[in-house]
Write an enzyme that holds these catalytic residues in place. Structure first.
Site, PDB file in Angstrom:
ATOM      1  N   GLN A  10      -5.760  -2.373   5.882  1.00 63.66           N
ATOM      2  CA  GLN A  10      -6.074  -1.483   6.996  1.00 63.66           C
ATOM      3  C   GLN A  10      -7.199  -0.522   6.618  1.00 63.66           C
ATOM      4  OE1 GLN A  10      -2.445  -0.680   8.894  1.00 63.66           O
ATOM      5  NE2 GLN A  10      -3.205   0.925  10.227  1.00 63.66           N
ATOM      6  N   SER A  88      -2.403  -4.145   0.272  1.00 66.14           N
ATOM      7  CA  SER A  88      -1.439  -3.777   1.307  1.00 66.14           C
ATOM      8  C   SER A  88      -1.300  -4.905   2.335  1.00 66.14           C
ATOM      9  CB  SER A  88      -1.845  -2.447   1.952  1.00 66.14           C
ATOM     10  OG  SER A  88      -0.853  -1.971   2.846  1.00 66.14           O
ATOM     11  N   LEU A  89      -1.709  -4.668   3.576  1.00 67.16           N
ATOM     12  CA  LEU A  89      -1.684  -5.695   4.613  1.00 67.16           C
ATOM     13  C   LEU A  89      -2.340  -6.993   4.139  1.00 67.16           C
ATOM     14  CD1 LEU A  89      -1.739  -6.825   7.592  1.00 67.16           C
ATOM     15  CD2 LEU A  89      -3.892  -5.589   7.832  1.00 67.16           C
ATOM     16  N   ARG A 113       5.372  -6.606  11.184  1.00 67.85           N
ATOM     17  CA  ARG A 113       5.157  -5.502  10.237  1.00 67.85           C
ATOM     18  C   ARG A 113       4.495  -4.321  10.927  1.00 67.85           C
ATOM     19  NH1 ARG A 113       0.936  -3.804   6.565  1.00 67.85           N
ATOM     20  NH2 ARG A 113       1.670  -3.309   4.459  1.00 67.85           N
ATOM     21  N   HIS A 199       3.620   3.366   2.652  1.00 66.68           N
ATOM     22  CA  HIS A 199       3.915   3.173   1.228  1.00 66.68           C
ATOM     23  C   HIS A 199       4.632   4.384   0.626  1.00 66.68           C
ATOM     24  CE1 HIS A 199       1.673  -0.506   1.488  1.00 66.68           C
ATOM     25  NE2 HIS A 199       0.635   0.144   1.965  1.00 66.68           N
ATOM     26  N   GLN A 248       7.000  -3.439  -0.806  1.00 66.78           N
ATOM     27  CA  GLN A 248       5.652  -2.881  -0.660  1.00 66.78           C
ATOM     28  C   GLN A 248       5.583  -1.790   0.409  1.00 66.78           C
ATOM     29  OE1 GLN A 248       2.554  -4.054   1.919  1.00 66.78           O
ATOM     30  NE2 GLN A 248       1.520  -5.183   0.287  1.00 66.78           N
TER      31      GLN A 248
END
Length: 296
Positions: A10, A88-89, A113, A199, A248
């Site tokens: 992101q 991340s993503l 998600r 996170h 995560q």
């Protein structure tokens, strides 16, 4: 020496993203149209013609970056990486690239998600901030002290590269931590324009929600090692991959450590696949001696 493919998360989105792929490849066009059907709205129209604000909506941002990355990957000839990772993503894009998830299943999980994270953000006011020019250990120390002082949560969320971390937590704790980071010598401590503590433990409701979606999805063992954010080492078992995806959401993205682990395991060439060049810049700051390029 080994070739690593890495996928952005992101923040890499921009108006017009993916349009070059759609316009120049019948295969890419087919995948975009398939994605529109799966999601139930024309995300391609938002990607190609939407504003920055349109693209900033979590339900749009995450699938858009995933789509751009995966479709760009599928357009590469002989796309056989020796190892993969995602920020991340971007980990979901990486899992499609190494055969753990199908295109459609990956897209549905990313959409789930995004929805889960949005729901968690709406439950409690929280925030994030970028900390520049301070050692990791000092950032960690201040987060612990502020958490103790306020009785609220603030934790390191993204270890992006040496001297560039993101912290995450309650609005008050993040603001107080920023003040102490500056006093400790940080070049910048900047609250980010996000409305959630990604996170961090504030994402626990999202982790529970994502777990339900993951359990309904078919996972396969990867065709090459995947270096996941929360363990920053090579993972080759599908059950461990599933667990790490859930962890995560509440755990830190240890990108610096993941890249160093890949280099230690033989990576000398990193290719960022997807929108932007964020990861290329971070990798060069982690190790200036490796080869870095991109495909978008």
């Amino acid at each position: 020496m080994k070739h690593a493919y890495v996928f952005p998360g992101q923040g890499s989105q921009f108006p017009g993203m993916g349009k070059n792929l759609y316009d120049n490849s019948a295969f890419a066009k087919k995948l975009f149209e398939q994605a529109n059907d799966v999601l139930g709205f024309r995300i391609s129209d938002i990607m190609f013609s939407g504003s920055e604000d349109d693209l900033r909506q979590t339900r749009v941002t995450q699938p858009a970056i995933f789509l751009h990355s995966v479709i760009a990957f599928k357009g590469i000839e002989n796309n056989k990486p020796d190892m993969v990772a995602g920020h991340s993503l971007g980990e979901f894009s990486a899992l499609v690239a190494c055969g753990v998830l199908s295109f459609e299943d990956g897209l549905q999980l990313v959409s789930a998600r995004a929805g889960a994270m949005q729901h968690a953000c709406e439950k409690e006011s929280s925030s994030m901030a970028a900390i520049l020019g301070l050692e990791d250990e000092k950032v960690e120390e201040i987060c612990v002290l502020v958490s103790q002082e306020t009785g609220e949560i603030v934790v390191p969320a993204n270890y992006n590269c040496p001297g560039q971390l993101v912290i995450s937590g309650s609005v008050r704790a993040v603001e107080k931590a920023c003040q102490q980071m500056k006093a400790a010598g940080a070049k910048r401590a900047l609250v980010l324009p996000v409305h959630g503590a990604f996170h961090s433990p504030y994402m626990a409701p999202a982790a529970d929600e994502l777990n339900g979606a993951i359990e309904k999805t078919t996972f396969y063992n990867p065709t090459c090692p995947v270096y996941q954010n929360v363990v920053f080492k090579a993972v080759v078992a599908k059950d461990e991959i599933k667990k790490n995806l859930i962890d995560q959401l509440t755990g830190a993205v240890r990108w610096t450590q993941s890249v160093r682990a890949m280099i230690a395991d033989g990576a000398s060439h990193f290719t960022e696949i997807g929108p932007g060049k964020v990861l290329q810049g971070l990798i060069q700051k982690i190790d200036k001696d490796v080869q870095v390029d991109g495909v978008s």
